[in-house]
Design a protein around this motif. Structure first.
Motif, PDB file in Angstrom:
ATOM      1  N   LEU A  37      24.789  27.704  30.215  1.00  0.00           N
ATOM      2  CA  LEU A  37      24.843  26.084  30.260  1.00  0.00           C
ATOM      3  C   LEU A  37      25.313  25.908  31.913  1.00  0.00           C
ATOM      4  CD1 LEU A  37      26.262  24.992  26.891  1.00  0.00           C
ATOM      5  CD2 LEU A  37      23.672  25.109  27.656  1.00  0.00           C
ATOM      6  N   ALA A  38      26.256  26.530  32.363  1.00  0.00           N
ATOM      7  CA  ALA A  38      26.397  25.802  33.617  1.00  0.00           C
ATOM      8  C   ALA A  38      25.510  26.201  34.594  1.00  0.00           C
ATOM      9  CB  ALA A  38      27.974  26.580  34.068  1.00  0.00           C
ATOM     10  N   ALA A  39      24.776  27.434  34.524  1.00  0.00           N
ATOM     11  CA  ALA A  39      23.714  27.882  35.634  1.00  0.00           C
ATOM     12  C   ALA A  39      22.539  26.692  35.203  1.00  0.00           C
ATOM     13  CB  ALA A  39      23.103  29.173  35.167  1.00  0.00           C
ATOM     14  N   ARG A  40      22.158  26.480  34.138  1.00  0.00           N
ATOM     15  CA  ARG A  40      21.179  25.338  33.793  1.00  0.00           C
ATOM     16  C   ARG A  40      21.471  24.007  34.698  1.00  0.00           C
ATOM     17  NH1 ARG A  40      18.251  26.253  28.121  1.00  0.00           N
ATOM     18  NH2 ARG A  40      17.784  28.635  28.048  1.00  0.00           N
ATOM     19  N   LEU A  41      22.944  23.653  34.198  1.00  0.00           N
ATOM     20  CA  LEU A  41      23.165  22.426  34.823  1.00  0.00           C
ATOM     21  C   LEU A  41      23.337  22.346  36.333  1.00  0.00           C
ATOM     22  CD1 LEU A  41      25.955  21.375  32.393  1.00  0.00           C
ATOM     23  CD2 LEU A  41      23.687  20.423  32.571  1.00  0.00           C
ATOM     24  N   ALA A  42      23.471  23.594  37.049  1.00  0.00           N
ATOM     25  CA  ALA A  42      23.413  23.584  38.305  1.00  0.00           C
ATOM     26  C   ALA A  42      22.157  23.689  38.919  1.00  0.00           C
ATOM     27  CB  ALA A  42      24.170  24.910  38.761  1.00  0.00           C
ATOM     28  N   SER A  43      21.103  24.172  38.247  1.00  0.00           N
ATOM     29  CA  SER A  43      19.507  24.183  38.483  1.00  0.00           C
ATOM     30  C   SER A  43      19.150  22.721  38.416  1.00  0.00           C
ATOM     31  CB  SER A  43      18.850  25.080  37.680  1.00  0.00           C
ATOM     32  OG  SER A  43      17.507  24.930  37.590  1.00  0.00           O
ATOM     33  N   ILE A  44      19.547  22.077  37.479  1.00  0.00           N
ATOM     34  CA  ILE A  44      19.044  20.567  37.265  1.00  0.00           C
ATOM     35  C   ILE A  44      19.671  19.821  38.498  1.00  0.00           C
ATOM     36  CG2 ILE A  44      19.467  18.225  35.807  1.00  0.00           C
ATOM     37  CD1 ILE A  44      19.544  20.410  33.505  1.00  0.00           C
ATOM     38  N   TRP A  45      21.113  19.984  38.838  1.00  0.00           N
ATOM     39  CA  TRP A  45      21.501  19.317  39.973  1.00  0.00           C
ATOM     40  C   TRP A  45      20.760  19.751  41.118  1.00  0.00           C
ATOM     41  CZ3 TRP A  45      23.428  15.047  41.227  1.00  0.00           C
ATOM     42  CH2 TRP A  45      24.047  14.876  42.715  1.00  0.00           C
ATOM     43  N   ALA A  46      20.404  20.686  41.265  1.00  0.00           N
ATOM     44  CA  ALA A  46      19.685  21.147  42.650  1.00  0.00           C
ATOM     45  C   ALA A  46      18.239  20.466  42.723  1.00  0.00           C
ATOM     46  CB  ALA A  46      19.396  22.846  42.594  1.00  0.00           C
ATOM     47  N   MET A  47      17.837  20.135  41.389  1.00  0.00           N
ATOM     48  CA  MET A  47      16.567  19.462  41.483  1.00  0.00           C
ATOM     49  C   MET A  47      16.805  17.883  41.760  1.00  0.00           C
ATOM     50  SD  MET A  47      14.074  21.074  38.163  1.00  0.00           S
ATOM     51  CE  MET A  47      15.501  21.487  36.956  1.00  0.00           C
ATOM     52  N   VAL A  48      17.627  17.527  41.240  1.00  0.00           N
ATOM     53  CA  VAL A  48      18.084  15.938  41.451  1.00  0.00           C
ATOM     54  C   VAL A  48      18.352  16.054  42.894  1.00  0.00           C
ATOM     55  CG1 VAL A  48      19.807  14.132  41.206  1.00  0.00           C
ATOM     56  CG2 VAL A  48      19.070  15.534  39.018  1.00  0.00           C
ATOM     57  N   ALA A  49      19.303  16.910  43.684  1.00  0.00           N
ATOM     58  CA  ALA A  49      19.501  16.752  44.991  1.00  0.00           C
ATOM     59  C   ALA A  49      18.234  16.959  45.699  1.00  0.00           C
ATOM     60  CB  ALA A  49      20.490  17.891  45.054  1.00  0.00           C
ATOM     61  N   GLU A  50      17.487  17.720  45.516  1.00  0.00           N
ATOM     62  CA  GLU A  50      16.140  17.957  46.183  1.00  0.00           C
ATOM     63  C   GLU A  50      15.317  16.231  46.144  1.00  0.00           C
ATOM     64  OE1 GLU A  50      11.969  20.047  45.736  1.00  0.00           O
ATOM     65  OE2 GLU A  50      13.727  21.248  45.360  1.00  0.00           O
ATOM     66  N   LEU A  51      15.318  15.969  44.921  1.00  0.00           N
ATOM     67  CA  LEU A  51      14.551  14.667  44.778  1.00  0.00           C
ATOM     68  C   LEU A  51      15.256  13.498  45.644  1.00  0.00           C
ATOM     69  CD1 LEU A  51      12.332  13.666  43.189  1.00  0.00           C
ATOM     70  CD2 LEU A  51      13.623  13.113  41.452  1.00  0.00           C
ATOM     71  N   ASP A  52      16.518  13.594  45.552  1.00  0.00           N
ATOM     72  CA  ASP A  52      17.571  12.513  46.148  1.00  0.00           C
ATOM     73  C   ASP A  52      18.575  12.795  47.052  1.00  0.00           C
ATOM     74  OD1 ASP A  52      18.735  10.059  47.006  1.00  0.00           O
ATOM     75  OD2 ASP A  52      18.706   9.324  45.016  1.00  0.00           O
ATOM     76  N   PRO A  53      18.311  13.572  48.378  1.00  0.00           N
ATOM     77  CA  PRO A  53      19.183  14.100  49.224  1.00  0.00           C
ATOM     78  C   PRO A  53      20.384  13.097  49.320  1.00  0.00           C
ATOM     79  CG  PRO A  53      17.248  14.615  50.195  1.00  0.00           C
ATOM     80  CD  PRO A  53      16.938  13.471  48.939  1.00  0.00           C
ATOM     81  N   ALA A  54      20.200  11.712  49.603  1.00  0.00           N
ATOM     82  CA  ALA A  54      21.306  10.931  49.877  1.00  0.00           C
ATOM     83  C   ALA A  54      22.223  10.895  48.665  1.00  0.00           C
ATOM     84  CB  ALA A  54      20.836   9.474  49.993  1.00  0.00           C
ATOM     85  N   LEU A  55      21.850  11.224  47.327  1.00  0.00           N
ATOM     86  CA  LEU A  55      22.627  10.974  46.226  1.00  0.00           C
ATOM     87  C   LEU A  55      23.785  12.382  46.395  1.00  0.00           C
ATOM     88  CD1 LEU A  55      23.620  10.033  43.463  1.00  0.00           C
ATOM     89  CD2 LEU A  55      21.793  11.413  42.371  1.00  0.00           C
ATOM     90  N   ALA A  56      23.088  13.448  46.796  1.00  0.00           N
ATOM     91  CA  ALA A  56      23.794  14.747  46.771  1.00  0.00           C
ATOM     92  C   ALA A  56      24.871  14.390  48.033  1.00  0.00           C
ATOM     93  CB  ALA A  56      22.944  15.934  47.101  1.00  0.00           C
ATOM     94  N   ALA A  57      24.571  13.904  48.979  1.00  0.00           N
ATOM     95  CA  ALA A  57      25.412  13.500  50.183  1.00  0.00           C
ATOM     96  C   ALA A  57      26.596  12.872  49.732  1.00  0.00           C
ATOM     97  CB  ALA A  57      24.934  13.134  51.186  1.00  0.00           C
ATOM     98  N   ARG A  58      26.444  11.804  48.864  1.00  0.00           N
ATOM     99  CA  ARG A  58      27.403  10.694  48.456  1.00  0.00           C
ATOM    100  C   ARG A  58      28.353  11.700  47.392  1.00  0.00           C
ATOM    101  NH1 ARG A  58      23.141   7.156  47.801  1.00  0.00           N
ATOM    102  NH2 ARG A  58      23.227   7.394  45.396  1.00  0.00           N
ATOM    103  N   LEU A  59      27.653  12.596  46.670  1.00  0.00           N
ATOM    104  CA  LEU A  59      28.586  13.173  45.631  1.00  0.00           C
ATOM    105  C   LEU A  59      29.798  13.953  46.367  1.00  0.00           C
ATOM    106  CD1 LEU A  59      29.214  13.641  42.628  1.00  0.00           C
ATOM    107  CD2 LEU A  59      27.910  15.844  43.084  1.00  0.00           C
TER     108      LEU A  59
END
Length: 67
Positions: A37-59
């Motif tokens: 589950l942790a690996a899957r969630l990390a993969s989802i987060w990577a997809m979100v970060a790719e879609l919105d790099p500014a969100l990833a930077a804020r986190l």
């Protein structure tokens, strides 16, 4: 990689649904594999970060002690 923004968002939604199903399904023990589950969630987060790099930077600024 999906070519359109809409397709990438749809893939994120599908991945979230897959994680939810895996969490509910559990396994022989009745519990989902936490590492999977942790690996899957990390993969989802990577997809979100790719879609919105500014969100990833804020986190990163919310948790300055983590990498």
């Amino acid at each position: 990689m999906c070519s359109t923004r809409e397709a990438r968002i749809a893939r994120i939604g599908a991945a979230i649904d897959e994680v939810a199903a895996a969490a509910r399904a559990g396994g022989a023990t009745g519990h989902a594999d936490v590492n999977e589950l942790a690996a899957r969630l990390a993969s989802i987060w990577a997809m979100v970060a790719e879609l919105d790099p500014a969100l990833a930077a804020r986190l990163r600024s919310y948790f300055p002690d983590t990498r």
